[in-house]
Design a protein around this motif. Structure first.
Motif, short mmCIF file in Angstrom:
data_model
loop_
_atom_site.label_atom_id
_atom_site.label_comp_id
_atom_site.label_asym_id
_atom_site.label_seq_id
_atom_site.Cartn_x
_atom_site.Cartn_y
_atom_site.Cartn_z
N ASP A 564 0.82 -1.22 0.00
CA ASP A 564 0.00 0.00 0.00
C ASP A 564 0.86 1.27 0.00
O ASP A 564 0.56 2.21 -0.75
N PRO A 565 1.93 1.35 0.80
CA PRO A 565 2.80 2.53 0.68
C PRO A 565 3.44 2.64 -0.71
O PRO A 565 3.70 3.75 -1.19
N ALA A 566 3.71 1.49 -1.33
CA ALA A 566 4.26 1.54 -2.69
C ALA A 566 3.25 2.18 -3.64
O ALA A 566 3.60 3.04 -4.47
N TRP A 567 1.98 1.79 -3.52
CA TRP A 567 0.94 2.41 -4.33
C TRP A 567 0.84 3.91 -4.03
O TRP A 567 0.74 4.74 -4.93
N ALA A 568 0.88 4.26 -2.75
CA ALA A 568 0.72 5.66 -2.35
C ALA A 568 1.90 6.52 -2.77
O ALA A 568 1.83 7.74 -2.68
#
Length: 620
Positions: A564-568
């Motif tokens: 999720d941090p990678a997406w964000a």
């Protein structure tokens, strides 16, 4: 972890038959007769050669080759966070990337057939390299490199330079400042140098109310220096009289901030939110920033962090990180949010975002805008505080200015991240996003709300509909749970840190720490997210957790710290999961945090942290 290469079982030695260039056997030459001294020298040379080979061989076992498999002997103990292959026994790394994932026999078979191995053999002009296999310790696991989606790096470094959070009184803080002044060579050489610290927390002190300049002035050593101390949550500054004298005369009031005053109306030395802008501190030197940066990097990698989203570059810190990126001196990945000061000129159309500098370790393509505050009664609510009906908090920025600047930054291609804590602040931010995102590809821009701590159900639904990412900090929930109901009342408090409700509405989220406000250790955030308990296993609602219905699953929490941090941060194609083709960022943990009892999670240790396939902490 041991270097146990796959070898065939030992057997009786076979005679070596020499062959010529055409592959025909060559008859061995008769051994020459040797003089006794010659024979002795030969034996000595052979022994020396064996010793040298043993030394070199020992070194080779400790050096990590360009290509290696990292596996678990006992089964699929790699949590890949890849929905197509969630668990694996082995991962294969070549150079800086993951090239395969699977069972041990599968990855070795594929390696032998792989084009990558053939290319490596041609490049090195020697036989195809053997795939070294290393095994993690029994009971340990591998997870993708962990990201902190919201932290303040240099401030965290400052908090470690002078450990103000450990102090349990204003007097104890003063003693720590004195100790620092007497031990820091730069400060001793330059009496004009400001003493800066971060992390005091008056809510943990026996005395009531904010500290005062007079306490700092009570020490003769401290009194002679200009002292500026940031509160743990970053929303208050405490200064001594020497700084107050420089600021005189002060305005009566500050929009979006508070100058704390005594009953006679005199400033006490504490400035809240926007009032902090009155305190002009000289820019830190490059050496100062390097000290702080090294402290935070050491802490981060030793706790499994491979990437940090820095939630507020000012011009000085942005230049500092840019200089490190240009020299390729970044030992960790940094995704920066550049702070926007609404009182200055708009700059989104004048500055180019930085994307993937320093071989993918530095990006600054987002902007951070403040909607409301957080300290005390500063976050903006729809209805007044339960324990202070005279206020419902305040916005730090005018609604029209907020909307206008969000539209501009999105138009100019900047990811726009807005700090919003209170429910009304979140409503106004979503209003602005809704207006600005009309007809825009949200996936391409990925706007974020930083904190989104208290939010109405109707706004939860809007969050999902608009595609706005909610950036949570799970440890905030367990820090606030003891006084939250007093502040908000028994019904409204149910909307505070309502992670499960927001996710069930379909919103995307990402997890962080807000360090140094909270501990940067990602296991602390993981534990808080899945238990809603304090580290000692307690909560106002008992051992089941504070509003336990809002807990995340372990899988959601791990994904919230990896993919999720990678997406964000627009890096889901290269980071966030253990997937072939992605960068080899991963962490080895001493315990299986996905299955062990909750009470054991915080005792898990980071055995190794790797970035681009190379350990930056521990060993493989």
């Amino acid at each position: 972890m041991t270097d146990l290469r796959l070898r065939a079982p030992s057997s009786s030695p076979k005679p070596i038959i020499k062959k010529d260039a055409d592959n025909y056997p060559v008859a061995p030459l008769p051994a020459p007769r040797m003089h006794r001294l010659t024979r002795l020298l030969y034996v000595a040379s052979a022994v020396l050669s064996i010793l040298c080979l043993a030394y070199v061989g020992g070194r080779e076992r400790t050096l990590l080759p360009d290509a290696y498999a990292l596996c678990s002997r006992s089964g699929a103990h790699i949590y890949t966070v890849d929905p197509e292959y969630p668990r694996a026994q082995c991962m294969v790394v070549q150079g800086s990337h993951i090239v395969d994932v699977g069972a041990i026999d599968e990855v070795h078979r594929r390696w032998e057939l792989s084009i990558l191995a053939i290319e490596a053999a041609i490049k090195r002009a020697h036989p195809k390299p053997r795939l070294t296999t290393r095994f993690i310790e029994s009971g340990s696991i591998i997870v993708p490199g962990i990201s902190d989606s919201h932290a303040h790096m240099l401030e965290h470094g400052a908090s470690r330079l002078i450990p103000l959070e450990s102090a349990r009184s204003a007097k104890a803080v003063t003693a720590l400042i004195r100790q620092f002044i007497l031990s820091d060579e730069d400060t001793k050489r330059d009496p004009m140098k400001f003493v800066e610290g971060w992390g005091w927390d008056h809510t943990k002190w026996a005395e009531q109310g904010f500290p005062t300049a007079a306490v700092l002035d009570s020490d003769p050593i401290v009194r002679e220096h200009r002292v500026v101390l940031e509160a743990k949550d970053g929303h208050a500054i405490w200064v001594n009289s020497k700084v107050l004298e420089d600021l005189s005369p002060l305005p009566e009031s500050v929009e979006g901030g508070v100058i704390v005053r005594d009953p006679s109306g005199q400033p006490t030395g504490v400035f809240l939110d926007n009032a902090q802008l009155l305190v002009a501190v000289p820019q830190s030197t490059h050496k100062d920033l390097e000290k702080r940066f090294q402290l935070v990097v050491d802490y981060a990698v030793s706790h499994g962090l491979t990437s940090i989203h820095d939630a507020g570059f000012d011009p000085k810190s942005l230049e500092f990180f840019k200089s490190l990126a240009e020299k390729e001196k970044l030992p960790i990945r940094i995704y920066g949010m550049t702070h926007f000061d609404e009182n200055t000129e708009y700059w989104g159309d004048k500055i180019q975002p930085i994307i993937g500098a320093a071989n993918g370790r530095f990006t600054a393509r987002s902007v951070k805008i403040f909607a409301d505050g957080k300290f005390s009664s500063c976050h903006q609510l729809h209805e007044p505080y339960a324990d202070n009906p005279s206020t419902r908090g305040f916005m730090r920025i005018d609604k029209e200015v907020l909307t206008s600047n969000i539209q501009k930054f999105l138009r100019d291609g900047w990811q726009t991240n807005v700090h919003a804590v209170g429910d009304r602040a979140n409503t106004l931010v979503l209003d602005a996003f809704e207006s600005a995102l009309d007809g825009i590809n949200v996936t391409a821009l990925r706007p974020r709300i930083e904190h989104a701590q208290i939010i109405t159900h109707s706004d939860m639904a809007r969050l999902a509909k608009l595609g706005v990412i909610a950036s949570f900090q799970p440890t905030h929930a367990i820090s606030d749970m003891y006084f939250a109901e007093d502040r908000l009342g028994p019904e409204r408090v149910k909307l505070l840190y309502a992670f499960r409700d927001i996710i069930d509405y379909g919103a995307r989220f990402t997890l962080g720490s807000d360090a140094p406000v909270e501990d940067m250790n990602p296991l602390a955030g993981f534990f808080a997210a899945i238990t809603r308990l304090a580290p000692d296993g307690t909560s106002p609602h008992g051992p089941g957790g504070w509003f336990p219905e809002q807990r995340l699953t372990r899988e959601e929490a791990l994904k919230g710290m990896t993919l999720d941090p990678a997406w964000a941060s627009f890096s889901e194609n290269i980071l966030g999961s253990i997937t072939p083709g992605k960068r080899a960022d991963f962490v080895v943990l001493s315990k299986d945090i996905m299955t062990i009892p909750e009470g054991e999670i915080l005792s898990a240790k980071v055995l190794a942290t790797a970035i681009d396939g190379r350990p930056v902490h521990g060993h493989i």
